[in-house]
Design a protein around this motif. Structure first.
Motif, PDB file in Angstrom:
ATOM      1  N   ASN A 185      33.243 -40.634  20.729  1.00  0.00           N
ATOM      2  CA  ASN A 185      33.133 -39.257  20.258  1.00  0.00           C
ATOM      3  C   ASN A 185      31.893 -39.143  19.366  1.00  0.00           C
ATOM      4  OD1 ASN A 185      33.483 -36.634  19.472  1.00  0.00           O
ATOM      5  ND2 ASN A 185      35.220 -37.043  18.135  1.00  0.00           N
ATOM      6  N   PRO A 186      30.724 -38.943  19.991  1.00  0.00           N
ATOM      7  CA  PRO A 186      29.511 -38.841  19.182  1.00  0.00           C
ATOM      8  C   PRO A 186      29.312 -37.463  18.543  1.00  0.00           C
ATOM      9  CG  PRO A 186      28.955 -38.582  21.467  1.00  0.00           C
ATOM     10  CD  PRO A 186      30.438 -38.881  21.412  1.00  0.00           C
ATOM     11  N   GLY A 187      30.285 -36.575  18.722  1.00  0.00           N
ATOM     12  CA  GLY A 187      30.155 -35.233  18.173  1.00  0.00           C
ATOM     13  C   GLY A 187      28.968 -34.511  18.796  1.00  0.00           C
ATOM     14  N   HIS A 188      28.249 -33.786  17.964  1.00  0.00           N
ATOM     15  CA  HIS A 188      27.111 -33.009  18.456  1.00  0.00           C
ATOM     16  C   HIS A 188      25.912 -33.878  18.826  1.00  0.00           C
ATOM     17  CE1 HIS A 188      26.736 -33.171  14.043  1.00  0.00           C
ATOM     18  NE2 HIS A 188      25.496 -33.488  14.345  1.00  0.00           N
ATOM     19  N   MET A 189      25.982 -35.189  18.552  1.00  0.00           N
ATOM     20  CA  MET A 189      24.865 -36.082  18.847  1.00  0.00           C
ATOM     21  C   MET A 189      24.548 -36.138  20.337  1.00  0.00           C
ATOM     22  SD  MET A 189      23.596 -37.000  16.088  1.00  0.00           S
ATOM     23  CE  MET A 189      22.426 -37.971  16.965  1.00  0.00           C
ATOM     24  N   ALA A 190      25.548 -36.002  21.182  1.00  0.00           N
ATOM     25  CA  ALA A 190      25.300 -36.022  22.630  1.00  0.00           C
ATOM     26  C   ALA A 190      24.405 -34.849  23.022  1.00  0.00           C
ATOM     27  CB  ALA A 190      26.617 -35.984  23.399  1.00  0.00           C
ATOM     28  N   ALA A 191      24.724 -33.666  22.523  1.00  0.00           N
ATOM     29  CA  ALA A 191      23.917 -32.482  22.838  1.00  0.00           C
ATOM     30  C   ALA A 191      22.521 -32.588  22.221  1.00  0.00           C
ATOM     31  CB  ALA A 191      24.617 -31.218  22.340  1.00  0.00           C
ATOM     32  N   THR A 192      22.430 -33.187  21.055  1.00  0.00           N
ATOM     33  CA  THR A 192      21.129 -33.338  20.402  1.00  0.00           C
ATOM     34  C   THR A 192      20.254 -34.290  21.208  1.00  0.00           C
ATOM     35  OG1 THR A 192      22.139 -32.943  18.236  1.00  0.00           O
ATOM     36  CG2 THR A 192      19.951 -33.961  18.253  1.00  0.00           C
ATOM     37  N   ALA A 193      20.798 -35.445  21.583  1.00  0.00           N
ATOM     38  CA  ALA A 193      20.034 -36.428  22.361  1.00  0.00           C
ATOM     39  C   ALA A 193      19.652 -35.861  23.726  1.00  0.00           C
ATOM     40  CB  ALA A 193      20.825 -37.716  22.518  1.00  0.00           C
ATOM     41  N   ALA A 194      20.515 -35.058  24.301  1.00  0.00           N
ATOM     42  CA  ALA A 194      20.237 -34.479  25.612  1.00  0.00           C
ATOM     43  C   ALA A 194      19.199 -33.368  25.547  1.00  0.00           C
ATOM     44  CB  ALA A 194      21.523 -33.929  26.229  1.00  0.00           C
ATOM     45  N   GLY A 195      19.146 -32.638  24.443  1.00  0.00           N
ATOM     46  CA  GLY A 195      18.341 -31.435  24.397  1.00  0.00           C
ATOM     47  C   GLY A 195      17.009 -31.505  23.678  1.00  0.00           C
ATOM     48  N   VAL A 196      16.797 -32.525  22.869  1.00  0.00           N
ATOM     49  CA  VAL A 196      15.537 -32.603  22.127  1.00  0.00           C
ATOM     50  C   VAL A 196      14.392 -32.902  23.098  1.00  0.00           C
ATOM     51  CG1 VAL A 196      15.659 -35.064  21.524  1.00  0.00           C
ATOM     52  CG2 VAL A 196      14.556 -33.476  19.977  1.00  0.00           C
ATOM     53  N   ASN A 197      13.219 -32.393  22.806  1.00  0.00           N
ATOM     54  CA  ASN A 197      12.061 -32.618  23.678  1.00  0.00           C
ATOM     55  C   ASN A 197      11.811 -34.110  23.871  1.00  0.00           C
ATOM     56  OD1 ASN A 197      11.608 -29.886  23.932  1.00  0.00           O
ATOM     57  ND2 ASN A 197      10.138 -29.820  22.264  1.00  0.00           N
ATOM     58  N   ALA A 198      11.418 -34.477  25.069  1.00  0.00           N
ATOM     59  CA  ALA A 198      11.242 -35.885  25.429  1.00  0.00           C
ATOM     60  C   ALA A 198      10.235 -36.609  24.554  1.00  0.00           C
ATOM     61  CB  ALA A 198      10.835 -36.009  26.904  1.00  0.00           C
ATOM     62  N   GLU A 199       9.216 -35.916  24.097  1.00  0.00           N
ATOM     63  CA  GLU A 199       8.181 -36.568  23.284  1.00  0.00           C
ATOM     64  C   GLU A 199       8.495 -36.523  21.793  1.00  0.00           C
ATOM     65  OE1 GLU A 199       7.449 -32.306  23.725  1.00  0.00           O
ATOM     66  OE2 GLU A 199       7.694 -33.865  25.232  1.00  0.00           O
ATOM     67  N   SER A 200       9.704 -36.096  21.437  1.00  0.00           N
ATOM     68  CA  SER A 200      10.041 -35.891  20.031  1.00  0.00           C
ATOM     69  C   SER A 200      11.101 -36.836  19.481  1.00  0.00           C
ATOM     70  CB  SER A 200      10.521 -34.450  19.824  1.00  0.00           C
ATOM     71  OG  SER A 200       9.491 -33.541  20.147  1.00  0.00           O
ATOM     72  N   PHE A 201      11.465 -37.873  20.232  1.00  0.00           N
ATOM     73  CA  PHE A 201      12.486 -38.775  19.703  1.00  0.00           C
ATOM     74  C   PHE A 201      12.134 -40.239  19.946  1.00  0.00           C
ATOM     75  CE2 PHE A 201      13.977 -38.332  24.053  1.00  0.00           C
ATOM     76  CZ  PHE A 201      14.517 -39.569  24.362  1.00  0.00           C
ATOM     77  N   LEU A 202      12.741 -41.063  19.116  1.00  0.00           N
ATOM     78  CA  LEU A 202      12.649 -42.519  19.223  1.00  0.00           C
ATOM     79  C   LEU A 202      14.057 -43.077  19.278  1.00  0.00           C
ATOM     80  CD1 LEU A 202       9.976 -43.135  16.429  1.00  0.00           C
ATOM     81  CD2 LEU A 202       9.607 -43.191  18.894  1.00  0.00           C
ATOM     82  N   LEU A 203      14.157 -44.355  19.578  1.00  0.00           N
ATOM     83  CA  LEU A 203      15.428 -45.072  19.567  1.00  0.00           C
ATOM     84  C   LEU A 203      15.324 -46.191  18.542  1.00  0.00           C
ATOM     85  CD1 LEU A 203      15.872 -45.360  23.423  1.00  0.00           C
ATOM     86  CD2 LEU A 203      16.909 -43.666  21.903  1.00  0.00           C
ATOM     87  N   GLU A 204      16.441 -46.496  17.900  1.00  0.00           N
ATOM     88  CA  GLU A 204      16.433 -47.551  16.889  1.00  0.00           C
ATOM     89  C   GLU A 204      17.788 -48.242  16.828  1.00  0.00           C
ATOM     90  OE1 GLU A 204      17.009 -46.396  12.724  1.00  0.00           O
ATOM     91  OE2 GLU A 204      16.532 -44.367  13.395  1.00  0.00           O
TER      92      GLU A 204
END
Length: 108
Positions: free
Chosen positions: A35-54
């Motif tokens: 249950n990642p909460g709203h994190m699933a929608a955030t990871a799915a919807g943020v622009n591709a060039e705007s996120f990193l993984l850690e």
């Protein structure tokens, strides 16, 4: 001024408030949780060039390592889940986040 929002847990709207200004958000193993909460929608919807993984090592290990010490190699599990959430290939997520990281950290 450029920033990376480490271990981002905000909503998509909160992410966009930063990414629209040239900042990055960074996702951890939280997105793999049952249950990642709203994190699933955030990871799915943020622009591709705007996120990193850690990893946020030693905490927040992704499924299937949850409850264990998080290691850098576990980023692959987070990447796979983000790819699934975004409906793209793992290779695409790897290529995009690698390019984003290189561009961000070169400019520091």
């Amino acid at each position: 001024l450029r920033a990376q929002f480490h271990c981002f847990t905000g909503t998509l709207e909160e992410a966009r408030a930063g990414t629209d200004r040239g900042h990055l958000v960074s996702f951890t193993g939280i997105v793999t949780f049952k249950n990642p909460g709203h994190m699933a929608a955030t990871a799915a919807g943020v622009n591709a060039e705007s996120f990193l993984l850690e990893t946020d090592a030693p905490y927040l290990a992704p499924v299937p390592h949850r409850g264990q010490r998080c290691e850098p190699a576990h980023t692959a599990d987070t990447a796979a889940k983000v790819a699934e959430l975004r409906g793209v290939s793992l290779e695409e997520v790897i290529a995009q986040t690698t390019a984003t990281a290189r561009g961000f950290f070169r400019g520091m």
